[in-house]
Design a protein around this motif. Structure first.
Motif, PDB file in Angstrom:
ATOM      1  N   UNK A   1     -14.213  24.680 -33.772  1.00  0.00           N
ATOM      2  CA  UNK A   1     -13.188  24.799 -32.731  1.00  0.00           C
ATOM      3  C   UNK A   1     -12.202  25.907 -33.072  1.00  0.00           C
ATOM      4  N   UNK A   2     -11.798  25.977 -34.335  1.00  0.00           N
ATOM      5  CA  UNK A   2     -10.873  27.026 -34.753  1.00  0.00           C
ATOM      6  C   UNK A   2     -11.494  28.398 -34.524  1.00  0.00           C
ATOM      7  N   UNK A   3     -12.742  28.564 -34.916  1.00  0.00           N
ATOM      8  CA  UNK A   3     -13.425  29.846 -34.710  1.00  0.00           C
ATOM      9  C   UNK A   3     -13.454  30.210 -33.232  1.00  0.00           C
ATOM     10  N   UNK A   4     -13.755  29.243 -32.400  1.00  0.00           N
ATOM     11  CA  UNK A   4     -13.795  29.474 -30.954  1.00  0.00           C
ATOM     12  C   UNK A   4     -12.414  29.820 -30.409  1.00  0.00           C
ATOM     13  N   UNK A   5     -11.407  29.064 -30.845  1.00  0.00           N
ATOM     14  CA  UNK A   5     -10.037  29.298 -30.373  1.00  0.00           C
ATOM     15  C   UNK A   5      -9.505  30.660 -30.790  1.00  0.00           C
ATOM     16  N   UNK A   6      -9.953  31.149 -31.937  1.00  0.00           N
ATOM     17  CA  UNK A   6      -9.436  32.425 -32.452  1.00  0.00           C
ATOM     18  C   UNK A   6     -10.245  33.627 -31.987  1.00  0.00           C
ATOM     19  N   UNK A   7     -11.370  33.375 -31.365  1.00  0.00           N
ATOM     20  CA  UNK A   7     -12.232  34.463 -30.901  1.00  0.00           C
ATOM     21  C   UNK A   7     -11.468  35.367 -29.933  1.00  0.00           C
ATOM     22  N   UNK A   8     -11.230  36.582 -30.347  1.00  0.00           N
ATOM     23  CA  UNK A   8     -10.547  37.562 -29.515  1.00  0.00           C
ATOM     24  C   UNK A   8      -9.028  37.462 -29.529  1.00  0.00           C
ATOM     25  N   UNK A   9      -8.483  36.506 -30.217  1.00  0.00           N
ATOM     26  CA  UNK A   9      -7.018  36.342 -30.269  1.00  0.00           C
ATOM     27  C   UNK A   9      -6.416  37.438 -31.136  1.00  0.00           C
ATOM     28  N   UNK A  10      -5.404  38.134 -30.609  1.00  0.00           N
ATOM     29  CA  UNK A  10      -4.780  39.237 -31.329  1.00  0.00           C
ATOM     30  C   UNK A  10      -3.354  38.924 -31.790  1.00  0.00           C
ATOM     31  N   UNK A  11      -2.728  37.937 -31.203  1.00  0.00           N
ATOM     32  CA  UNK A  11      -1.358  37.577 -31.559  1.00  0.00           C
ATOM     33  C   UNK A  11      -1.372  36.812 -32.885  1.00  0.00           C
ATOM     34  N   UNK A  12      -0.861  37.449 -33.935  1.00  0.00           N
ATOM     35  CA  UNK A  12      -0.901  36.832 -35.259  1.00  0.00           C
ATOM     36  C   UNK A  12      -0.095  35.540 -35.335  1.00  0.00           C
ATOM     37  N   UNK A  13       0.942  35.407 -34.531  1.00  0.00           N
ATOM     38  CA  UNK A  13       1.701  34.160 -34.522  1.00  0.00           C
ATOM     39  C   UNK A  13       0.839  33.009 -33.994  1.00  0.00           C
ATOM     40  N   UNK A  14       0.027  33.283 -32.979  1.00  0.00           N
ATOM     41  CA  UNK A  14      -0.880  32.280 -32.430  1.00  0.00           C
ATOM     42  C   UNK A  14      -1.972  31.964 -33.456  1.00  0.00           C
ATOM     43  N   UNK A  15      -2.531  32.995 -34.062  1.00  0.00           N
ATOM     44  CA  UNK A  15      -3.576  32.802 -35.078  1.00  0.00           C
ATOM     45  C   UNK A  15      -3.036  31.950 -36.226  1.00  0.00           C
ATOM     46  N   UNK A  16      -1.844  32.302 -36.708  1.00  0.00           N
ATOM     47  CA  UNK A  16      -1.241  31.559 -37.808  1.00  0.00           C
ATOM     48  C   UNK A  16      -1.012  30.096 -37.415  1.00  0.00           C
ATOM     49  N   UNK A  17      -0.468  29.866 -36.234  1.00  0.00           N
ATOM     50  CA  UNK A  17      -0.192  28.495 -35.788  1.00  0.00           C
ATOM     51  C   UNK A  17      -1.483  27.675 -35.721  1.00  0.00           C
ATOM     52  N   UNK A  18      -2.544  28.265 -35.217  1.00  0.00           N
ATOM     53  CA  UNK A  18      -3.814  27.540 -35.114  1.00  0.00           C
ATOM     54  C   UNK A  18      -4.432  27.316 -36.489  1.00  0.00           C
ATOM     55  N   UNK A  19      -4.311  28.290 -37.365  1.00  0.00           N
ATOM     56  CA  UNK A  19      -4.830  28.168 -38.717  1.00  0.00           C
ATOM     57  C   UNK A  19      -4.083  27.068 -39.480  1.00  0.00           C
ATOM     58  N   UNK A  20      -2.765  27.086 -39.387  1.00  0.00           N
ATOM     59  CA  UNK A  20      -1.957  26.042 -40.032  1.00  0.00           C
ATOM     60  C   UNK A  20      -2.323  24.673 -39.455  1.00  0.00           C
TER      61      UNK A  20
END
Length: 192
Positions: A59-78
Motif C-alpha cells: 500500500x505504501x509503494x502504491x500510495x507513493x507512486x508518483x508522489x513528489x511532495x516530500x512532506x506527503x512522502x514523509x508523512x506516509x512513510x512515518x
C-alpha cells in the motif's frame, strides 16, 4: 521499501527454528500450553504480522507512486513505520500470552522467543523516531536518510532472525517438531 520485503520471510523462517525447539521428551510431563496449541498461536501471530507488513508495504509503494511532495512522502512513510511498530507490539503480545510450550525448557524457549521478537518492535520504534527527524527540504538528503534508515532496520531484523537460528540449534524437541510440522499456519510461514 525493499528493506521490508525480505523481513517477513526472514523472521518467519527463523521462527520455525525456534518453534521446533525444546530439549526434552522422555515421557515427562511439563506445564504450559500443549505443543500443538502453542504452535498454532505462535505461527498464527507471526503469519498475521508478516501478512500485515506485506500488505502495508504494498500500500505504501502504491500510495507513493508518483508522489513528489516530500512532506506527503514523509508523512506516509512515518505512518507506515508507526503501523509496523503497532503490529509488532500486537504480535509480541499475542505470542507472549501463548505462554510456554509444555516441553522441557519451555519457559526458556518462550522467554527467549518473546525477547527476540521484541527486538523487531524496538527496531521499528527507533525507525519511527528517525523517520520523523528526516528533513524534507533536500530531496537527495531525504532519500539518503530513508535508505540509511532502511538499511539499519534490515540489519537489526537480520540480527533478530539470527537469534532465532541460534535458539533452534540450542533446543530440539520431537513434540514441538511434530506440532509445527502439522500446523497449517506454520507451513504457510515456510512457504510450504
Amino acid at each position: 521499501m525493499r528493506f521490508l520485503r525480505g523481513l517477513a520471510l526472514l523472521l518467519c523462517v527463523s521462527l520455525l527454528a525456534v518453534a521446533a525447539s525444546g530439549c526434552g521428551g522422555g515421557g515427562k510431563s511439563y506445564s504450559g500450553a500443549k505443543p500443538d496449541v502453542w504452535a498454532a498461536t505462535v505461527c498464527g501471530a507471526l503469519g498475521d504480522w508478516a501478512q500485515g507488513l506485506k500488505a502495508d508495504s504494498a500500500k505504501l509503494s502504491s500510495d507513493l507512486n508518483g508522489e513528489r511532495d516530500l512532506n506527503v512522502v514523509k508523512a506516509k512513510f512515518v505512518g507506515f513505520l508507526e503501523q509496523a511498530e503497532r503490529s509488532s507490539r500486537t504480535m509480541v503480545t499475542r505470542i507472549g500470552t501463548a505462554g510456554p510450550p509444555a516441553v522441557k525448557d519451555g519457559a526458556a524457549i518462550q522467554q527467549q522467543l518473546v525477547s527476540g521478537l521484541s527486538g523487531a518492535q524496538t527496531s521499528f520504534t527507533r525507525a519511527v523516531v528517525r523517520a520523523k527527524a528526516l528533513s524534507t527540504t533536500d530531496p537527495q538528503a531525504f532519500q539518503s536518510g530513508v535508505l540509511a534508515l532502511g538499511g539499519d532496520v534490515q540489519k537489526e531484523l537480520t540480527a533478530v532472525g539470527n537469534k532465532f537460528t541460534n535458539l533452534g540449534t540450542k533446543y530440539n524437541d520431537a513434540s514441538l517438531n511434530k506440532a509445527t510440522s502439522n500446523e497449517p499456519s506454520c507451513s504457510k510461514l515456510s512457504g510450504g
